[in-house]
Design an enzyme around this catalytic site. Structure first.
Site, PDB file in Angstrom:
ATOM      1  N   GLY A 208       4.401   4.672 -14.307  1.00  0.00           N
ATOM      2  CA  GLY A 208       5.206   3.507 -13.919  1.00  0.00           C
ATOM      3  C   GLY A 208       4.429   2.205 -13.926  1.00  0.00           C
ATOM      4  CG  ASP A 222       1.653  -8.082 -17.667  1.00  0.00           C
ATOM      5  OD1 ASP A 222       2.773  -8.214 -17.157  1.00  0.00           O
ATOM      6  OD2 ASP A 222       0.639  -7.772 -17.004  1.00  0.00           O
ATOM      7  CE  LYS A 226       0.987  -9.151 -14.120  1.00  0.00           C
ATOM      8  NZ  LYS A 226       0.489  -7.793 -14.389  1.00  0.00           N
TER       9      LYS A 226
HETATM   10  N1  HSE Z   1       2.853  -3.730 -16.579  1.00  0.00           N
HETATM   11  C1  HSE Z   1       2.214  -4.450 -15.539  1.00  0.00           C
HETATM   12  C2  HSE Z   1       0.791  -3.929 -15.395  1.00  0.00           C
HETATM   13  C3  HSE Z   1       2.973  -4.260 -14.278  1.00  0.00           C
HETATM   14  O1  HSE Z   1       0.471  -2.901 -15.981  1.00  0.00           O
HETATM   15  O2  HSE Z   1      -0.014  -4.544 -14.707  1.00  0.00           O
HETATM   16  C4  HSE Z   1       2.683  -5.249 -13.227  1.00  0.00           C
HETATM   17  O3  HSE Z   1       2.934  -6.563 -13.647  1.00  0.00           O
END
Ligand code: HSE
Length: 350
Positions: A208, A222, A226
């Protein structure tokens, strides 16, 4: 005691886990926190929508098999109808946890807008609306006297945004560097242990950690979001996505990782920003072979860490889980707790 009625937009891992926490620990939490939580609406791409002003029977919702059954089986609809539900449902707070769209933040940005326009506070774990429309949405919330919280957009439930905003008063933050993606960090660690790239990504998905499309994790999109959120929120920058240089980890092979290990180094995907002497902020994400005694080299698995460069304390580091269903559901709970605290503060000052 106050009870907040909440609507869950998206009923995948994160919001489902928040609902499970409410169903299994609701009484304990309300004793501890001084307020109760009741789910009055859920929408989901596969399950449709369900609105019950008196509180949804969560056990019945958990029993539905997504893709096979829909909320029509519980008196709801097979269609999500997000705009109608968000605008008209009797919720105080919308918990937005749909997939992150790194290109334009939609449809999550619209979910947030509809909620704020119709008098509902919002907490979200979704990086898209925060990174790409954060200033506009925060202004909309402020104008309407509503909450807009998004701790889970960076480092899941580990409180990096609130930490820097609330616990470092009087310090100048001149930059940061961090490990901000659990999936890529987990994948690099497993590849170092000898697993193939594909196997490592599959494991991260099963746990997950990964996004709906793991390309966002692996190719640095990603982390780019951030870094943008941290730079704009904490360094007062006004960057857009294009200002954050991006490179992912897909070119790193087992051989490259082993060679680095032989030289006392470890590859990590590092997101960073720094304030330049002229006051502008430069930001980026790129893999780096860190010496083993570097503070970020020992951050393992799906853990994340951010080290802030401060004027009076030097580096101050926050570390903790960066991904995972429970960890991210906790971020939503922490957002609701923050909104409750802000509401009480206003009442005290009135
Ligand atoms: N896919 C993201 C990670 C989830 O692996 O950090 C949290 O933003």
């Amino acid at each position: 005691m106050t009870t907040y009625d909440i609507a869950l937009i998206g009923f995948g891992g994160v919001n489902r886990t928040l609902a499970e926490l409410i169903a299994t620990r609701g009484d304990e939490l309300s004793l501890k926190l001084g307020f109760g939580l009741r789910v009055v609406a859920i929408t989901d791409l596969r399950l449709g929508s369900l609105v019950q002003a008196g509180g949804i029977d969560l056990a019945a919702a958990f029993r539905l098999d997504p893709g096979v059954e829909t909320f029509a089986a519980c008196g709801g609809s097979a269609e999500p109808d997000n705009e109608h539900v968000i605008r008209t449902c009797p919720a105080d707070i919308i918990c937005e946890a749909t997939f992150t769209n790194p290109t334009d933040g939609e449809p999550a940005a619209s979910h947030v807008r509809w909620a704020l326009e119709s008098g509902k506070s919002v907490c979200t774990t979704n990086k898209g609306p925060v990174a790409l429309h954060g200033a506009e949405l925060a202004e909309l919330a402020r104008r309407n006297g509503l909450g807009f919280e998004f701790e889970g957009a960076v480092m899941s439930g580990t409180p990096v945004l609130r930490f820097a905003k609330q616990l470092l008063p009087g310090l100048a933050l001149n930059g940061f560097e961090g490990i901000l993606n659990g999936t890529s960090n987990y994948v690099l660690g497993r590849m170092e242990e000898g697993l193939s790239f594909d196997e490592s990504v599959r494991e991260a998905q099963q746990r997950g950690y990964a996004e709906a499309d793991p390309t966002a994790d692996i190719e640095g999109y990603d982390v780019q979001l951030k870094v943008l959120i941290l730079a704009n929120e904490l360094l007062g920058a006004d960057l857009t996505l294009a200002d954050v240089q991006r490179q992912g980890i897909s070119a790193l092979t087992h051989q490259v990782l082993s060679r680095a290990a032989g030289q006392g180094r470890r590859w990590k995907l590092v997101g960073s920003a720094r304030r330049n002497p002229d006051g502008t902020v430069s930001a980026g994400v790129a893999p780096a072979a860190l010496p083993l005694d570097h503070g970020l080299a020992g951050v393992s698995g799906a853990n994340n860490a951010v080290s802030f460069n401060t004027d009076l304390l030097g580096p101050v580091t926050v570390s903790g889980p960066g991904a995972g269903r429970v960890e991210t559901a906790y971020a939503l709970l922490s957002d609701i707790i923050a909104m409750h605290g802000a509401r009480n503060q206003v009442a005290t000052n009135a």
